[in-house]
Design an enzyme around this catalytic site. Structure first.
Site, short mmCIF file in Angstrom:
data_model
loop_
_atom_site.label_atom_id
_atom_site.label_comp_id
_atom_site.label_asym_id
_atom_site.label_seq_id
_atom_site.Cartn_x
_atom_site.Cartn_y
_atom_site.Cartn_z
N GLN A 232 0.86 -1.19 0.00
CA GLN A 232 0.00 0.00 0.00
C GLN A 232 0.89 1.23 0.00
O GLN A 232 1.83 1.31 0.80
CB GLN A 232 -0.87 -0.06 1.25
CG GLN A 232 -1.77 1.12 1.47
CD GLN A 232 -2.24 1.18 2.92
OE1 GLN A 232 -1.88 0.33 3.73
NE2 GLN A 232 -3.02 2.18 3.26
N SER B 153 0.85 6.91 2.68
CA SER B 153 1.50 7.97 3.47
C SER B 153 2.68 8.58 2.72
O SER B 153 3.33 7.93 1.91
CB SER B 153 2.03 7.41 4.79
OG SER B 153 0.99 6.93 5.58
N SER C 279 5.12 -1.39 4.00
CA SER C 279 5.62 -2.69 4.46
C SER C 279 5.88 -3.58 3.25
O SER C 279 5.09 -3.62 2.32
CB SER C 279 4.60 -3.42 5.33
OG SER C 279 4.06 -2.55 6.26
N GLU D 141 -8.91 -1.45 6.50
CA GLU D 141 -7.77 -1.54 7.42
C GLU D 141 -8.26 -1.61 8.85
O GLU D 141 -7.87 -2.48 9.62
CB GLU D 141 -6.85 -0.34 7.27
CG GLU D 141 -5.71 -0.35 8.30
CD GLU D 141 -4.77 0.84 8.15
OE1 GLU D 141 -5.22 1.88 7.66
OE2 GLU D 141 -3.59 0.69 8.51
N GLU E 37 -3.69 10.34 18.66
CA GLU E 37 -4.50 11.53 18.46
C GLU E 37 -5.60 11.29 17.42
O GLU E 37 -6.75 11.70 17.60
CB GLU E 37 -3.61 12.71 18.00
CG GLU E 37 -2.66 13.23 19.08
CD GLU E 37 -1.43 12.36 19.31
OE1 GLU E 37 -1.19 11.45 18.47
OE2 GLU E 37 -0.71 12.57 20.31
#
Lengths: 371, 405, 371, 405
Positions: free
Chosen positions: D130, D133, D165, D248, D372
């Site tokens: 994936q 980010s 990953s 996910e 958060e």
């Protein structure tokens, strides 16, 4: 995996919630809290008895409704949500459980119907001084069917008419059942941290008392009773915590500052999330406690401690944040925050604080039980 | 590095102590001057003492001499307070006026206003209160809605203020009002001196969760205020209020928790037993005591650093916000822990003073700046972090969402 | 009230900061941390010695700079800010202090100049097993000037060439000074939680050792030394905490998400404020510790514990938040967050954790001293 | 209330166990299947096991049969995982593909894409990663800057992805890119399947603070992707990504802390002494142990409530976010406390496994949703609290402040 209540049990819970919404709005709690002479809501107490709640876990042969513990915990949760100003916990979780655990058949036949009907209001008289109770330091004496000594800060004892009393008998610690309106008993009603559940100091001067369970075995029975009561009261704490969170959430959604609901400020959002997490962890631990209680499982010790600790923490956190997030009005007598704040701390104290139960938990874990 | 006065400070301290010894009795060890009573006799006694101080040059120490002060340095004011605290004196009910409102008038008032009010304020002849917060405007003070509308040469005030100390014995109040709801939030405010005895002023005490009633709600119904009582220009109320609040921070400073402290907790733990041994030997109890102690000592020594700055003629920063931010939650935690330590007896009010502390401490976390506001202040003014995005800027006040429309 | 450092002392601090900015940027710490054979930054060590820092508190008659403790604490703070990868704490706060406290005049004359010049690098060898040291369980023996036993996890012992060792002598606990390069000594360098300050296991096999202080009085001397070292190391922790906060603050100001600096999100703002508060409380407690250290005040025990506890807490909090607020990059080897995170925990361990010092503090308070 | 399977579940479990027993060896007590190694042999073994499962109907349990799954209920997938975890099997390196990317293709892919990729994904013949980010877009994923520009019938991708990953053994990746920087932030994104072996793809492992390197940075320099590999419409990339991320959450679920737990802490406390007594008798130690234990048990039983919902055919809510939010910080606190308990020895890595835990746990608090972000999710989706004001809405992406311009 079937780790939840059944639809029937949830229906019973809904009935309880509806009943208490009607008969125990927060104004009822406030009424008792503000009153100098109304020691508990008598109408609510008898209404609950008519619903069969005091006898929820008492077998039908002893005059109870015979629902079972999975039902009783849900009633307890609703009592907590409603901040019901009645001595339900002391009479049902403690006194009734003590008689169920230690009473002889004759005693059960005689006492349990009185408790189930609500005619008897029981309390558990344990502490003699501030600090954790200690079986080696019981000064109240039970001898020849007479009880002498002073019990301090007995929860709900202002309203109770019977007490299960921990005393030192010649054979060792013992439990005894006493008529609080009988001879040799005097009581001094105390200002409670939560005046909707007033306690009292009980003085016994050769008061007639009947032994409950084997002489010398009082401490073990007491431990068993406390463990069971811890689960039941944890549900009461859970209910209070969940309701405090809901009220706080609604308030922060409706209260605007700087042109937006204060619920949109991250400082509050994140702390409300933390309260939610604490409540859900408590709920899950309470579920496990309920399972262990109902099953009389060997895991009950560990489960009761875990439920007690997390529910105590959740209720204290939820109510502390409740006042803080309400801001100035939260600190006024007029708002209901302090009803929750008081009840949370009072319930924590009434079975000994979370620290006591944490310590006890490690004892359970290292005695070879646990997960 | 030492904790000593400079020779100048020592001389000042000696002079202050001599005056105090000549006029009032020292406190016995462990004795506290009561700070709760607000009955007429107490108010009168307080006024008497204030007048005596004023007439001898010991009132409003940092005010200029022309307004009735002594022109003293801030450190001298601190020294005076330290010394006065050792004596049996009536409660100081003049702090809001002398600490906050007086300086506001000096900065923003007309010469006539200063002349008319400051000397009487200094002498305690007239006591003052502050009328800022509203039920809908607490942390967001500029969201206030109390209106002032012109009416000939006067103004008419309508609305409701809250958290006003001493309203019932005060002669005058300082009030911020909204005079233009079509202006931006901070631009439509105007500041007035209001006569607390005027028709239309109604005062109701607020009962707190601990049963106390130290504050009031004040209702204004068509209260007339002459334009001569306006402080600074119309629409300039926010700036004037900021002057008042800056002086609040300076005067509140290191408010110690009040109530029972860590020494009381140590005493309690010495009296209780856990498993047959003194609770004071229990390692969990020791950890908690030490945690409270270390934080409180940190606050105390932070105060000493502030005093050092004052002594060196520097201006302490908003670091003073640390004190309340630490001590108020700590007072709550400490009371909570002490109650837990009492176990079953903890649920009774009579078990110790910690039950009172548990009910009193939440108010400390809210009054004079909530924990949240204090964190914002530290984050923004000390660490220089950006403000939150504002949803209440650039639009007329009346169009800002309030959740009630 | 004069509770701050003097202008001269602040100037010395500025000099130290400037020196370390030039000679000990974080890249130097990283270099030692990543190296397999560079046990400490030798150039930095000798540079510090040229500045007179190792001998800051050593009187001039013994080869020191004779600055005093108010100066040494400020150097320590700067060492902490710089994460200086040198065995300064072990050699200066511990070994040097032990000799100052317990050494005879001849020993001082012989040893202190070596330590002041940096030719000797000292360490304190205390622990023999995990857990809080206990004077009743010292297995290392000192007899006839020979030391035998194993000391575990000796901080900075990879770099040291001398050690002050706690041992059991016939008269009771004793301290002894040992040449680590001498006969009968072997060492095994350990992987440290902070590899920029590698420790070692020290094995003594009848190693020649000279007693330090009266036989049997070793534990009392050690307590005195630890107390003094606690203040000095607290300043090092304070410096590290303050720098971690600054770096985190700067990062959150520069890092944007959702169109604005993450420093503008209240969740981060409020926690950064909490870190600031922790650092300032630590600073204030450290000041008090410095005063007590310099004055040899009776309050030193309480002051040292308070400084140690609050500085340990502040450094751990600041570095934990440092990684969390950096987000993903904070968890990479490439960023410097872990240098601080490791140092904070390593310094906490190296004199025993905050819990040990909290416990000790209550001992000081209830022994009749304190505030 | 009980912890038992329904009879249907019990039958499924028996069947699963029979298959496992026939093909792999059970784990010894205390033994763990290694999850860290990613060497070629391990990858090959994992592929072999996956193929065997696929060929026998035990792969992608909840996928529809037509795509290579079994059409099983979610609770059955859980039961399979429970059973498989008792056996010595290679690491599951297919989770991202099967758990997240496969379902995304089912929802948004073309029939040709599903045909081409899903069966091979299911069988482990092709492994997927994936690519979401970026260094400048973590919690704020939609702030991503990697661009895709049309180039004839292809697209050219330039930019940098991070926290990927298994990038080096993956055949395909799913990537979100920005195709229109003049559109609003969430509107200018497009989703692609990218060939990880294509020219211009460069993979660099990221070293973590604990020395591990489980993730990679992936650099794209003019990497060509045919338009046939676009998933869903141009500009629809945000919606597609949301499908991936929802899956996910569903698949991450109750990720247990990993590493040493409270039982290990109890063991440690039983070995150490404080003042000559076992640390396990020290009341402070007991309090901390109990605190950890109670919270972890709460998480575990919350997981049981989730499983119950699955068993009853209900969809568990975002309450699953609780698990990681509690366990990740707790793992850090637990390791920190254990190190403190070791006192002076705590500073050495070899003292226990808790030192590794101290270095590993901060990553758990960040990966797959920071603390958060998880609090925001709970606050907004469970409690229904409003979002923060958005500064990145209603303007072209290129005009949103990034702090770097």
């Amino acid at each position: 995996m079937n780790f939840d209540f059944s639809d029937e049990q949830k229906l019973l819970q809904k009935t309880a919630r509806d009943f208490l919404q009607e008969h125990s709005p927060l104004a009822v709690c406030r009424r008792v809290l503000e009153s100098d002479d109304e020691l508990y809501a008598e109408d609510l107490w008898s209404g609950a008895a008519e619903m069969g709640w005091q006898g929820a876990a008492i077998p039908e042969e002893f005059g109870g409704a015979g629902f079972g513990y999975l039902e009783l915990v849900l009633i307890a949760e609703e009592m907590g949500r409603a901040l019901a100003p009645i001595p339900f916990g002391s009479s049902v979780y403690l006194a009734t459980e003590a008689i169920l655990a230690a009473g002889g058949d004759e005693q059960k036949k005689r006492c349990l119907p009185e408790l189930a009907s609500g005619r008897w209001i029981g309390a558990l008289a344990l502490a003699e001084r501030p600090g954790r109770p200690d079986p080696a330091r019981i000064e109240t004496r039970l001898e020849g069917g007479r009880l002498t000594g002073t019990k301090r800060a007995v929860p709900d004892a202002a309203a109770a008419n019977r007490a299960v009393v921990l005393a030192a008998a010649p054979e060792g610690p013992a439990l005894a059942l006493v008529d609080l309106d009988g001879e040799g008993v005097s009581r001094e009603v105390l200002a409670s941290l939560d005046p909707s559940r007033p306690g009292a100091t009980l003085r016994f001067d050769a008061a007639p008392a009947e032994p409950l369970g084997p002489a010398g075995g009082g401490w073990e029975i007491l431990e068993r009773v406390l463990r069971r009561a811890a689960v039941l009261q944890a549900f009461e704490q859970l209910g209070g915590a969940a309701r405090a969170l809901e009220i706080t959430r609604d308030f922060t959604l409706g209260r605007y500052a700087f042109g937006r609901p204060i619920a949109s400020f991250q400082a509050l959002k994140h702390r409300l999330a933390d309260v939610y997490v604490a409540v859900e962890l408590a709920r899950s631990n309470c579920f496990y406690g309920a399972w262990a209680l109902e099953q009389e499982a060997p895991e009950l010790g560990e489960a009761a401690c875990s439920a007690r600790v997390s529910a105590t923490d959740a209720f204290e956190l939820a109510t502390t944040e409740m006042i803080q997030m309400h801001g100035g009005v939260g600190y006024t007598w007029e708002y209901d925050c302090h009803l929750f704040y008081r009840r949370a701390k009072w319930l924590a104290a009434s079975l000994g604080g979370a620290a006591d139960w944490r310590d006890r938990l490690v004892g359970e874990l290292t005695a070879g039980g646990g997960a | 590095m030492d904790f000593n006065d400079t020779s100048e400070e020592a001389a000042f301290r000696a002079e202050a102590r001599a005056f105090l010894e000549a006029h009032v009795a020292p406190l016995e060890p462990g004795q506290r001057a009561s700070f709760e009573t607000e009955d007429p006799q107490t108010v009168e006694a307080a006024q008497h003492w204030q007048a005596l101080k004023k007439d001898n040059g010991w009132a409003c120490l940092t005010w200029p001499v022309e307004y009735g002060g002594r022109g003293a340095r801030p450190i001298e004011s601190v020294i005076w307070n330290q010394e006065e605290a050792r004596f049996r004196v009536p409660p100081n009910i003049f702090g809001i006026g002398i600490g906050m409102l007086g300086p506001t008038l000096m900065a923003h008032g007309t010469p006539e206003q200063r002349e008319r009010y400051l000397q009487k304020m200094a002498r305690g002849d007239e006591i003052w209160c502050q009328l800022f917060s509203e039920p809908g405007a607490g942390s967001d003070l500029a969201g206030l809605q109390t209106s002032a509308v012109r009416d000939g040469g006067d103004w008419r005030i309508n609305g409701q203020k809250i958290w006003t100390s001493g309203a019932h014995f005060c002669r005058w109040g300082m009030i911020v009002t909204r005079t233009d709801p079509t202006a931006e939030k901070h631009d439509g405010l105007t500041y007035f001196i209001v006569d607390m005895k005027a028709p239309g002023v109604e005062i109701r005490p607020i009962r707190q969760i601990n049963g106390g009633a130290n504050f009031n709600q004040v209702f204004f119904s068509d209260v007339r205020v002459p334009d001569a009582n306006r402080v600074d220009a119309v629409g300039n109320g926010w700036r004037v209020s900021m002057t008042t609040l800056l002086n609040e921070r300076a005067s509140v400073g290191g408010a110690g928790g009040g109530g029972l402290g860590v020494r009381d907790l140590i005493r309690l733990a010495g009296q209780l037993e856990i498993d047959g041994r003194p609770a004071l030997e229990d390692s969990h109890v020791r950890q908690r005591i030490a945690d409270f102690y270390v934080r409180l000592r940190g606050v105390q020594h932070t105060g000493n650093r502030t005093l050092t700055a004052l002594s060196r003629g520097q201006t302490p920063g908003p670091e003073a916000s640390i004190s309340k931010l630490v001590t108020a939650p700590l007072a709550q935690q400490l009371a909570s822990f002490a109650i837990e330590l009492q176990s079953l007896a903890g649920g009774e009010m009579a078990a110790s003073g910690f039950q009172d502390g548990y009910l009193g401490s939440p108010g400390m976390r809210i009054a004079a700046g909530t924990d949240e506001i204090l964190r914002n202040i530290l984050a923004e003014r000390v660490l220089g972090l950006p403000r939150e995005p504002r949803m209440d800027k650039g639009i007329p006040f009346k169009d800002i969402p309030t959740g009630t429309a």
